[in-house]
Design an enzyme around this catalytic site. Structure first.
Site, PDB file in Angstrom:
ATOM      1  N   ASP A   1     -11.599 -16.268 -23.659  1.00 52.52           N
ATOM      2  CA  ASP A   1     -12.440 -16.592 -24.796  1.00 52.52           C
ATOM      3  C   ASP A   1     -11.508 -17.169 -25.867  1.00 52.52           C
ATOM      4  O   ASP A   1     -10.343 -16.783 -25.934  1.00 52.52           O
ATOM      5  CB  ASP A   1     -13.115 -15.318 -25.305  1.00 52.52           C
ATOM      6  CG  ASP A   1     -13.840 -15.547 -26.608  1.00 52.52           C
ATOM      7  OD1 ASP A   1     -14.684 -16.454 -26.659  1.00 52.52           O
ATOM      8  OD2 ASP A   1     -13.539 -14.826 -27.586  1.00 52.52           O
TER       9      ASP A   1
ATOM     10  N   CYS B   1      -2.551  17.250   3.253  1.00 55.17           N
ATOM     11  CA  CYS B   1      -2.850  18.677   3.087  1.00 55.17           C
ATOM     12  C   CYS B   1      -3.894  18.875   1.994  1.00 55.17           C
ATOM     13  O   CYS B   1      -4.777  19.731   2.108  1.00 55.17           O
ATOM     14  CB  CYS B   1      -1.583  19.450   2.733  1.00 55.17           C
ATOM     15  SG  CYS B   1      -0.254  19.219   3.920  1.00 55.17           S
TER      16      CYS B   1
ATOM     17  N   CYS C   1       1.339  17.831   0.352  1.00 60.70           N
ATOM     18  CA  CYS C   1       1.186  16.419   0.746  1.00 60.70           C
ATOM     19  C   CYS C   1      -0.256  15.983   0.544  1.00 60.70           C
ATOM     20  O   CYS C   1      -1.153  16.815   0.400  1.00 60.70           O
ATOM     21  CB  CYS C   1       1.608  16.207   2.202  1.00 60.70           C
ATOM     22  SG  CYS C   1       0.507  16.983   3.396  1.00 60.70           S
TER      23      CYS C   1
END
Length: 713
Positions: free
Chosen positions: A406, A14, A11
């Site tokens: 632009d 962890c 996880c």
């Protein structure tokens, strides 16, 4: 720093704890454990045996060492068998976990069914057996954490299990162990799915190249390619790095770089991009960039790194999770002790409620609310030829209200094009072609393109003279002719009709080229930068996906700007701007709105950097990749609306995930006030939130099948 591929990270929380433990080692202070991409980055001087021991404490292990210099990543000295063996071990571990969870669930259900017919000792033994085979890793890690006064998810679960069994809740304690094991398995599966999607993208990198060495063919690792080497690319093979075709002609699939599925025709002197596929024939290519400097290598490196950039939401959740678990333990202790001590309630009832609070407190779903969604979003965009440099930019793209463009090279093609012709004499096009054929001026090239399309016969002039800034004077078949602007045709008095035509062309913002003989005007070309075919539809689509304002910034004069803005549908335009004035306009816009600036990444760097989000386009030019936050790898804007739509979807999913994760926990915790919270409700609320968050995040990858086919075709 050395980089290693990891497996078995259970996880995100962890992974953070493993990182903190490795950072305490000598020379380990700069170590990083990256959960999203499953990587370990650590100093070469650190004691790797100690690192592996720390990783093993959480069930993680090193698959192989990788090479930062080569985006193929696998170090050449590493054994492929070694890598394959670890992958096999990981698959075997996953399979083993599935079998154990299935067995534990079967034992649990059978014990409940026959509980009344079994001696209590057998029933309890069965529940303990089911608990042991499904949750033993969590239990062992939790016990170790308790001895070290380290409080995380495993600690919470271990305390809850011990507590449940100590008060005789064998059935519910077993269910907690089984569901938590299932929860961890599904959580890992979800992140692994997102990682594998990213790894599929990284597989587009070629592994080997065939070089010509003194006339002999030699196969070498792509990471060893250097500028100037000659490579052979056969039909169906990947072009190993950026280069120029010396010999051969073919169609090339550039989907890996641009996301475009249609092949592009390539011939001698054309540039080719590393990672694109030669569809037919044999190409001889001179390498112009060592692989690590190629467009594909930079793209893959940036996309991989993008997984680990934290958004403000993620940084908040990381900080929150650090204090959240200890806080839950304090709340659980208060739930267990306050009602019995202050209100004479039963100790057993509130001890049970406190255990349920511990389980509700698991932050799994909250921690997972962002990373899977962000990795999925970045991966899907990359497959579509849109390079997002990090989760923070993906999140920002979904908040954009105004987009500034632009003009030249972005909304237009950036090259002169004949858009209107006024012909007064049948010799007009023939004379114009004869005068302009030898000129390299961009306007002359535009005129020649028009004339070649008309298949008009042209001849070589006997004499030719260029008047700088005005045009050309030449002699053709003994007659003198002029081509250029009004000042170059000063020997003729224009008729009212011609003066009116010139005025109308100028009103449209065109540059005019007049062709004349000694006595009269033969014709006039109206020339302008051609608008891209997709620009009008893109602007419309942007409004459809929620953009409120579009702005065009250009150095061109007002009439040209007005014409382009009207044709493409831009709501606001500013003309006659110097580069620094574009920056000033962007600053003004960003004071009140979230603004993205879109340019070609070459001339627009200051404006791209000033906007809230810089978006560059243009097939992966170095300046585009380096300057912008997001790069459209195509040479057009067609995929920008889809990128915005996807980012908005990612943002909505993350917000929903956080609300869901916190909402279910708050509801469950509120049930503890009247004493209605049970271990069943607690674990189901936690597991339900985690599973939903994972599945909802993975829906972002749905629909990428075509993109995947484009990449691998």
């Amino acid at each position: 720093m050395a980089e290693y591929k990891l497996k078995g990270l259970s996880c995100a929380n962890c992974a953070r704890e493993l990182q903190e433990a490795i950072q305490k080692l000598e020379n380990g202070q700069n170590a990083k454990v990256l959960y999203n991409s499953g990587k370990l980055i650590v100093d070469e001087q650190v004691n790797m045996k100690k690192v592996e021991k720390i990783l093993a404490s959480d069930g993680a292990f090193i698959v192989n060492k990788t090479d930062n210099g080569d985006p193929n990543r696998l170090t050449r000295t590493e054994s492929h068998n070694h890598s394959h063996g670890h992958d096999h071990v990981h698959e075997h571990t996953n399979q083993k976990l599935k079998v154990l969870l299935s067995l534990a669930t079967t034992v649990f259900i059978l014990t409940i069914i026959f509980e009344n017919n079994l001696p209590p000792s057998i029933a309890i033994g069965s529940f303990l057996f089911a608990t042991a085979i499904s949750g033993y890793t969590t239990f062992l890690k939790g016990l170790k954490n308790l001895t070290q006064f380290k409080f995380n998810i495993d600690t919470l679960m271990t305390i809850a299990l011990i507590g449940a069994f100590s008060i005789g809740e064998w059935k519910e304690g077993t269910l907690v162990a089984i569901l938590f094991g299932l929860n961890e398995y599904l959580e890992g599966l979800g992140m692994e799915k997102a990682r594998k999607s990213m790894e599929e993208l990284l597989k587009v990198a070629p592994k080997e190249a065939t070089i010509l060495d003194n006339g002999l063919e030699k196969i070498v690792p792509v990471g060893s390619l250097q500028k100037g080497q000659i490579v052979l690319v056969r039909s169906g093979e990947k072009i190993p790095s950026d280069g120029v075709i010396l010999d051969g002609r073919s169609s090339v699939n550039e989907a890996a770089i641009t996301g475009e599925s249609l092949p592009v025709e390539k011939k001698v002197n054309d540039t080719v991009l590393g990672g694109s596929i030669n569809n037919e024939g044999l190409l001889k290519v001179e390498i112009t960039k060592a692989y690590e400097d190629s467009s594909l290598a930079k793209i893959l490196h940036l996309v991989e790194d993008a997984q680990e950039t934290k958004t403000p939401k993620e940084l908040f959740i990381d900080r929150f999770a650090k204090y959240y678990t200890p806080l839950i333990i304090v709340i659980a202790i208060l739930v267990m002790t306050v009602p019995p001590l202050l209100f004479n309630s039963e100790w057993g009832v509130w001890f049970y409620q406190g255990l349920a609070v511990l389980i509700v407190g698991c932050p799994c779903a909250l921690i997972l609310s962002s990373p899977i969604a962000l990795v999925s979003g970045i991966t899907r965009n990359a497959r579509n030829g849109i390079l997002v440099k990090g989760g923070v930019f993906l999140e920002q793209l979904g908040k954009i209200e105004t987009i500034a463009f632009d003009k030249t090279g972005t909304l237009t093609k950036g090259e002169p094009h004949v858009l209107e012709v006024k012909q007064y004499d049948e010799l007009f096009l023939s004379i114009a072609g004869s005068l302009e054929k030898s000129s390299s001026h961009p306007i002359a090239k535009a005129i020649m393109k028009k004339i070649m399309a008309e298949s008009v016969p042209i001849t070589d002039p006997e004499q030719l003279q260029t008047n700088s800034g005005q045009g050309i004077v030449g002699v053709i078949n003994g007659q003198k002719y002029w081509a250029g602007n009004e000042s170059n045709i000063g020997h003729i008095n224009f008729t009212d009709k011609i003066q009116n035509d010139i005025h109308l062309l100028k009103e449209k913002g065109y540059t005019i080229v007049i062709v004349a003989d000694k006595e009269k005007v033969l014709g006039i070309f109206g020339i302008a930068d051609e608008i891209r075919e997709e620009s009008q539809q893109v602007i419309k689509n942007l409004y459809d996906v929620g953009i409120k304002q579009t702005v065009m910034l250009t150095g061109d004069h007002q009439k040209t700007a007005e014409k382009v803005a009207a044709e493409v549908g831009v709501t606001t335009y500013y003309s006659n701007l110097l580069p620094e004035e574009k920056v000033t306009k962007i600053k003004e816009l960003t004071k009140t709105k979230h603004v993205a600036m879109v340019g070609d990444g070459i001339n627009d760097a200051p404006a791209l950097a000033t906007a809230d989000l810089g978006i560059a386009m243009g097939k992966g030019t170095d300046s585009a990749i380096e300057t912008a936050d997001i790069v459209l790898m195509q040479d057009h804007l067609g995929k920008l609306p889809e990128a915005i739509r996807l980012s908005k979807r990612v943002n909505k999913i993350i917000a929903f995930n956080i609300s869901l994760a916190l909402g279910l926990k708050i509801i469950a915790l509120l049930l503890a006030i009247p004493g209605w919270l049970t271990l069943w409700i607690a674990i189901l609320s936690d597991m339900g939130a985690t599973i939903l968050v994972t599945l909802i995040s993975l829906t972002i990858l749905i629909g990428q099948g075509q993109e995947k086919r484009n990449v691998t075709t």
